[in-house]
Design a protein around this motif. Structure first.
Motif, PDB file in Angstrom:
ATOM      1  N   GLU A  37       2.872 -18.422  50.756  1.00 44.66           N
ATOM      2  CA  GLU A  37       2.748 -19.786  50.241  1.00 44.66           C
ATOM      3  C   GLU A  37       1.434 -20.460  50.621  1.00 44.66           C
ATOM      4  O   GLU A  37       0.930 -21.301  49.880  1.00 44.66           O
ATOM      5  CB  GLU A  37       3.919 -20.643  50.751  1.00 44.66           C
ATOM      6  CG  GLU A  37       5.233 -20.349  50.034  1.00 44.66           C
ATOM      7  CD  GLU A  37       6.407 -21.035  50.697  1.00 44.66           C
ATOM      8  OE1 GLU A  37       6.192 -21.841  51.620  1.00 44.66           O
ATOM      9  OE2 GLU A  37       7.554 -20.757  50.295  1.00 44.66           O
ATOM     10  N   LYS A 117       2.753 -11.439  46.621  1.00 45.58           N
ATOM     11  CA  LYS A 117       1.690 -12.428  46.747  1.00 45.58           C
ATOM     12  C   LYS A 117       0.811 -12.164  47.966  1.00 45.58           C
ATOM     13  O   LYS A 117      -0.410 -12.322  47.908  1.00 45.58           O
ATOM     14  CB  LYS A 117       2.284 -13.840  46.832  1.00 45.58           C
ATOM     15  CG  LYS A 117       2.829 -14.333  45.516  1.00 45.58           C
ATOM     16  CD  LYS A 117       3.504 -15.688  45.680  1.00 45.58           C
ATOM     17  CE  LYS A 117       4.223 -16.097  44.398  1.00 45.58           C
ATOM     18  NZ  LYS A 117       4.992 -17.337  44.576  1.00 45.58           N
ATOM     19  N   HIS A 182       4.923 -18.698  39.328  1.00 40.56           N
ATOM     20  CA  HIS A 182       4.960 -20.150  39.206  1.00 40.56           C
ATOM     21  C   HIS A 182       4.451 -20.599  37.833  1.00 40.56           C
ATOM     22  O   HIS A 182       5.014 -21.508  37.224  1.00 40.56           O
ATOM     23  CB  HIS A 182       4.121 -20.795  40.297  1.00 40.56           C
ATOM     24  CG  HIS A 182       4.061 -22.286  40.211  1.00 40.56           C
ATOM     25  ND1 HIS A 182       5.061 -23.094  40.695  1.00 40.56           N
ATOM     26  CD2 HIS A 182       3.151 -23.114  39.656  1.00 40.56           C
ATOM     27  CE1 HIS A 182       4.761 -24.355  40.456  1.00 40.56           C
ATOM     28  NE2 HIS A 182       3.601 -24.401  39.837  1.00 40.56           N
ATOM     29  N   GLN A 183       3.403 -19.969  37.356  1.00 37.90           N
ATOM     30  CA  GLN A 183       2.854 -20.315  36.047  1.00 37.90           C
ATOM     31  C   GLN A 183       3.862 -19.977  34.955  1.00 37.90           C
ATOM     32  O   GLN A 183       4.094 -20.777  34.038  1.00 37.90           O
ATOM     33  CB  GLN A 183       1.546 -19.538  35.829  1.00 37.90           C
ATOM     34  CG  GLN A 183       0.866 -19.793  34.513  1.00 37.90           C
ATOM     35  CD  GLN A 183      -0.495 -19.127  34.458  1.00 37.90           C
ATOM     36  OE1 GLN A 183      -1.436 -19.537  35.128  1.00 37.90           O
ATOM     37  NE2 GLN A 183      -0.615 -18.070  33.680  1.00 37.90           N
ATOM     38  N   THR A 186       6.614 -22.475  34.991  1.00 38.87           N
ATOM     39  CA  THR A 186       6.189 -23.742  34.372  1.00 38.87           C
ATOM     40  C   THR A 186       6.208 -23.640  32.853  1.00 38.87           C
ATOM     41  O   THR A 186       6.702 -24.542  32.165  1.00 38.87           O
ATOM     42  CB  THR A 186       4.772 -24.114  34.856  1.00 38.87           C
ATOM     43  OG1 THR A 186       4.794 -24.304  36.257  1.00 38.87           O
ATOM     44  CG2 THR A 186       4.309 -25.400  34.178  1.00 38.87           C
ATOM     45  N   LEU A 187       5.682 -22.524  32.336  1.00 33.87           N
ATOM     46  CA  LEU A 187       5.658 -22.354  30.880  1.00 33.87           C
ATOM     47  C   LEU A 187       7.052 -22.124  30.330  1.00 33.87           C
ATOM     48  O   LEU A 187       7.286 -22.227  29.125  1.00 33.87           O
ATOM     49  CB  LEU A 187       4.748 -21.176  30.511  1.00 33.87           C
ATOM     50  CG  LEU A 187       3.262 -21.404  30.811  1.00 33.87           C
ATOM     51  CD1 LEU A 187       2.462 -20.159  30.505  1.00 33.87           C
ATOM     52  CD2 LEU A 187       2.741 -22.589  29.999  1.00 33.87           C
TER      53      LEU A 187
ATOM     54  N   GLY B 126       1.482 -21.975  44.163  1.00 35.91           N
ATOM     55  CA  GLY B 126       2.336 -23.004  43.558  1.00 35.91           C
ATOM     56  C   GLY B 126       1.571 -24.086  42.826  1.00 35.91           C
ATOM     57  O   GLY B 126       2.130 -25.126  42.516  1.00 35.91           O
ATOM     58  N   ALA B 127       0.295 -23.843  42.548  1.00 38.45           N
ATOM     59  CA  ALA B 127      -0.525 -24.782  41.763  1.00 38.45           C
ATOM     60  C   ALA B 127      -0.462 -26.203  42.305  1.00 38.45           C
ATOM     61  O   ALA B 127      -0.233 -27.154  41.543  1.00 38.45           O
ATOM     62  CB  ALA B 127      -0.101 -24.751  40.297  1.00 38.45           C
ATOM     63  N   GLN B 131      -1.089 -28.523  38.856  1.00 38.35           N
ATOM     64  CA  GLN B 131       0.239 -28.449  38.251  1.00 38.35           C
ATOM     65  C   GLN B 131       0.305 -29.262  36.956  1.00 38.35           C
ATOM     66  O   GLN B 131       0.884 -28.811  35.970  1.00 38.35           O
ATOM     67  CB  GLN B 131       1.288 -28.950  39.246  1.00 38.35           C
ATOM     68  CG  GLN B 131       2.714 -28.954  38.700  1.00 38.35           C
ATOM     69  CD  GLN B 131       3.204 -27.555  38.366  1.00 38.35           C
ATOM     70  OE1 GLN B 131       2.695 -26.572  38.898  1.00 38.35           O
ATOM     71  NE2 GLN B 131       4.175 -27.464  37.479  1.00 38.35           N
ATOM     72  N   LEU B 134      -1.081 -27.357  34.093  1.00 40.85           N
ATOM     73  CA  LEU B 134      -0.169 -26.307  33.626  1.00 40.85           C
ATOM     74  C   LEU B 134       0.877 -26.892  32.691  1.00 40.85           C
ATOM     75  O   LEU B 134       1.225 -26.309  31.669  1.00 40.85           O
ATOM     76  CB  LEU B 134       0.532 -25.637  34.816  1.00 40.85           C
ATOM     77  CG  LEU B 134      -0.300 -24.813  35.795  1.00 40.85           C
ATOM     78  CD1 LEU B 134       0.615 -24.070  36.746  1.00 40.85           C
ATOM     79  CD2 LEU B 134      -1.191 -23.840  35.056  1.00 40.85           C
ATOM     80  N   GLU B 135       1.357 -28.063  33.051  1.00 38.44           N
ATOM     81  CA  GLU B 135       2.453 -28.655  32.282  1.00 38.44           C
ATOM     82  C   GLU B 135       1.993 -29.308  30.987  1.00 38.44           C
ATOM     83  O   GLU B 135       2.817 -29.579  30.119  1.00 38.44           O
ATOM     84  CB  GLU B 135       3.184 -29.689  33.155  1.00 38.44           C
ATOM     85  CG  GLU B 135       3.981 -29.057  34.272  1.00 38.44           C
ATOM     86  CD  GLU B 135       4.564 -30.088  35.221  1.00 38.44           C
ATOM     87  OE1 GLU B 135       4.365 -31.294  34.987  1.00 38.44           O
ATOM     88  OE2 GLU B 135       5.217 -29.672  36.201  1.00 38.44           O
TER      89      GLU B 135
END
Lengths: 216, 216
Positions: A37, A117, A182-183, A186-187, B126-127, B131, B134-135
């Motif tokens: 992380e 990761k 994570h990407q 989100t998508l 985790g951007a 973020q 991304l959204e």
DNA sequence: TCACAAGCTGACCAACCGGTCAAGATTATT
DNA sequence: AATAATCTTGACCGGTTGGTCAGCTTGTGA
């Protein structure tokens, strides 16, 4: 915070062997998460200690330095990584072998995303800790699999693609679902992939690659 | 260390505009490198300053905080990343469109590896900084391209694959050559890929994927 | 039961890091 | 030439970090 269920016999008198194993395991699990992380530089021993439920000084009893702890984490991941190719070996052809390898690596990405990761981070930063493994174990491993693929090509079981670049594509594609999870999430509307979606991902990857190497 | 050639007029009296632009550029270039090599947590303002040839305090004149500097670096990369898809758009079909996209992204991996690593690191953690991009931007972008791909499928120009997973594969495969460049280099005998090898990589990726989606 | 070894931990420290600031230098403006 | 605005920088600071250590507790073997 999850001590509601009836514990077996985790009461006080434990053997030293048990204690040692349990603590090491807890530390390594926490370390993997924190390193994944925050990266090596962003991770702190204090945070790892808190997550493992131990005082910081106790971490240094088991692992003398931050780097030693990190090294162990990376080595563990490398082991898992290598064993994923066991399915690759006894296969008769690319459909079976590569198909099973994709399944195995996708499963690792799903079950072990933190490990993936940490590995990615280590390599991206120039592999300061496991450079020797890359030059020995990984190089041999890659050479061996490339030879297997070349054998399949020679036997007419798949199109003549460069085995090395095929392997890179397999690694890249499967690990992407962990490293860039994570990407993807989100998508996917902010939701983690469902069982069904994971199956669709596996099937998509297998379909494109197996057809792409002329194995179907 | 490369001041042998006759310099134009880099002598002292510079305009503020020139100075500002030059310093910002130097700082951003150095920051990209350092962030890529050490991660956000491992990077230090002092190291970036040294690499940019400026005192540390001067960095804080141009960028108030480490995070602000990092944010600018990531935003720059995001721009490049998005523009790579310009070639994707006016294409008549997958061979042209996806082929050109692969070429463009492979070229970015080759010319801009540090940027790719910073992006990967940001997403892996985790951007925390981009973020919102991304959204919004990325989600729209992805939706648009997925629609284009779906159009090609409906027109019978390629096999019916899930557009999202195809895009993930494209990102994963092309960026792998930057993010895992060190691993590839090690497996290549410790030598960076030559022009010829980069071409072979591009051709391998294009061949497998385009055949894999039934576009050839 | 007892002595020893293994395991545990609060308190502490030197080193380092991001960020500040006041004073000086340089360029632009009048 | 004088003034203002921008840029530069060494010195400094509070907070954090990896790591140490002396003294404590606990399991083990005789």
């Amino acid at each position: 915070m999850t001590d509601a269920a009836p514990l077996p016999d985790t009461s006080r008198p434990r053997t030293r062997e048990e204690t040692r194993r349990g603590n090491e395991r807890a530390i390594l699990a926490a370390a993997e998460k924190v390193f994944a992380e925050a990266g090596f530089g962003g991770a702190t021993m204090q945070l790892i200690a808190d997550m493992a439920g131990l005082p910081k000084a106790n971490l240094h009893y088991y692992f003398p330095t931050k780097e030693a702890l990190y090294r162990r984490v990376v080595q563990n991941i490398f082991e898992i990584w290598l064993h994923a190719a066991d399915v690759f070996d006894g296969a008769d052809g690319p459909v079976e072998g590569i198909g099973a390898y994709i399944d195995a690596k996708m499963e690792i990405s799903r079950r072990h995303p933190a490990g993936s990761k940490v590995w990615a981070s280590e390599v991206m930063h120039g592999a300061p800790v496991i450079q020797d493994y890359l030059e020995t174990t990984l190089r041999e491993w890659t050479g061996g699999r490339a030879a297997v693929i070349q054998g399949w090509i020679d036997a007419g079981k798949m199109a003549p693609v460069d085995p090395a670049h095929l392997l890179y594509m397999l690694w890249a594609t499967t690990q992407h679902y962990a490293d860039f999870g994570h990407q993807i999430e989100t998508l996917n509307g902010g939701k983690a992939l469902s069982d069904r979606q994971w199956k669709a991902a596996k099937d998509s990857v297998k379909a494109i690659i197996l057809r792409g190497i002329g194995a179907v």
